[in-house]
Design an enzyme around this catalytic site. Structure first.
Site, PDB file in Angstrom:
ATOM      1  N   THR A  32       0.801  -1.218   0.000  1.00 59.04           N
ATOM      2  CA  THR A  32       0.000   0.000   0.000  1.00 59.04           C
ATOM      3  C   THR A  32       0.839   1.276   0.000  1.00 59.04           C
ATOM      4  O   THR A  32       0.293   2.363   0.126  1.00 59.04           O
ATOM      5  CB  THR A  32      -0.974   0.018   1.202  1.00 59.04           C
ATOM      6  OG1 THR A  32      -0.214  -0.081   2.407  1.00 59.04           O
ATOM      7  CG2 THR A  32      -1.976  -1.125   1.105  1.00 59.04           C
ATOM      8  N   SER A  33       2.133   1.167  -0.172  1.00 62.11           N
ATOM      9  CA  SER A  33       2.970   2.363  -0.261  1.00 62.11           C
ATOM     10  C   SER A  33       2.831   2.995  -1.641  1.00 62.11           C
ATOM     11  O   SER A  33       3.041   2.330  -2.655  1.00 62.11           O
ATOM     12  CB  SER A  33       4.441   1.992  -0.031  1.00 62.11           C
ATOM     13  OG  SER A  33       5.292   3.000  -0.531  1.00 62.11           O
ATOM     14  N   PRO A  34       2.513   4.296  -1.697  1.00 59.79           N
ATOM     15  CA  PRO A  34       2.446   4.933  -3.015  1.00 59.79           C
ATOM     16  C   PRO A  34       3.805   4.970  -3.697  1.00 59.79           C
ATOM     17  O   PRO A  34       3.900   4.909  -4.920  1.00 59.79           O
ATOM     18  CB  PRO A  34       1.937   6.346  -2.704  1.00 59.79           C
ATOM     19  CG  PRO A  34       2.335   6.597  -1.294  1.00 59.79           C
ATOM     20  CD  PRO A  34       2.260   5.263  -0.622  1.00 59.79           C
ATOM     21  N   THR A  61       6.207   2.685  -3.418  1.00 56.54           N
ATOM     22  CA  THR A  61       6.435   1.357  -3.994  1.00 56.54           C
ATOM     23  C   THR A  61       5.693   1.246  -5.323  1.00 56.54           C
ATOM     24  O   THR A  61       6.252   0.786  -6.322  1.00 56.54           O
ATOM     25  CB  THR A  61       5.972   0.255  -3.020  1.00 56.54           C
ATOM     26  OG1 THR A  61       6.723   0.358  -1.815  1.00 56.54           O
ATOM     27  CG2 THR A  61       6.155  -1.126  -3.617  1.00 56.54           C
TER      28      THR A  61
END
EC number: 5.99.1.4
Length: 194
Positions: free
Chosen positions: A4-6, A8
């Protein structure tokens, strides 16, 4: 990596291209960044100062424009429960499937398509976009407890390696490249290994 990391998500497609160009094997390891932040001095987004949150938003806008990647700056389903999606990525990894491509499509679900990773249908559709069948992956996977144990193991391995944020790319030598904005430096290092 964090599903859920933008950051990443923004780096995933470029990272796949870099790995392919340089013949690098990608050994994806989903991690729990709550414990990583706790042990390395990081703060989850809601606990960051208003100045840091504002700058994060500005950077997301900049990178969206530079990379030409559609990304909702404030998606409806962020944060979301990503346990089932993480289990599927680990199952794909264990079965020798393209777990990185799956993680990219799961990121797209959150950051582009306004879907939640808590929805089995959204997860299945992401798997389809990655050329995988979610039901088959789950059928061939170990138990949830074993998959969760691997998630914990990967988190501990990340901490031992010195990882403190997502995305982090760790070479076999132990050298870390943190952030999608370090991909040029990562590729430069990979060329010296060839």
């Amino acid at each position: 990596m964090s599903l859920t990391s933008p950051w990443t998500y923004l780096g995933s497609a470029s990272f796949a291209e870099i790995a392919g160009r340089n013949g690098a094997t990608v050994n994806i390891k989903p991690c729990k960044f709550g414990p990583i932040f706790e042990q390395t001095g990081g703060l989850p987004l809601p606990k960051r100062s208003p100045q840091r949150r504002a700058y994060r938003m500005m950077e997301l806008k900049r990178w969206r424009e530079v990379l030409g990647i559609p990304i909702n700056l404030e998606p409806k389903h962020f944060p979301c429960d990503d346990v089932a999606a993480t289990r599927l990525v680990i199952a794909a990894k264990l079965q020798g499937k393209n777990a990185h491509r799956l993680s990219l499509e799961l990121g797209r679900a959150v950051w582009e398509r306004e879907e939640t990773l808590a929805d089995p249908t959204a997860i299945s559709l992401a798997a389809q976009r990655a050329g995988l069948d979610a039901a088959e992956l789950r059928a061939g996977a170990p138990s949830d407890a074993e998959l969760d144990g691997l998630h914990e193991k990967f988190t501990q391995e990340a901490l031992t390696a010195g990882v403190f944020g997502a995305p982090s790319y760790v070479l076999p030598s132990g050298e870390i490249f943190w952030g999608q904005d370090r991909l040029d430096l990562l590729e430069r290092a990979l060329k010296t290994l060839a």
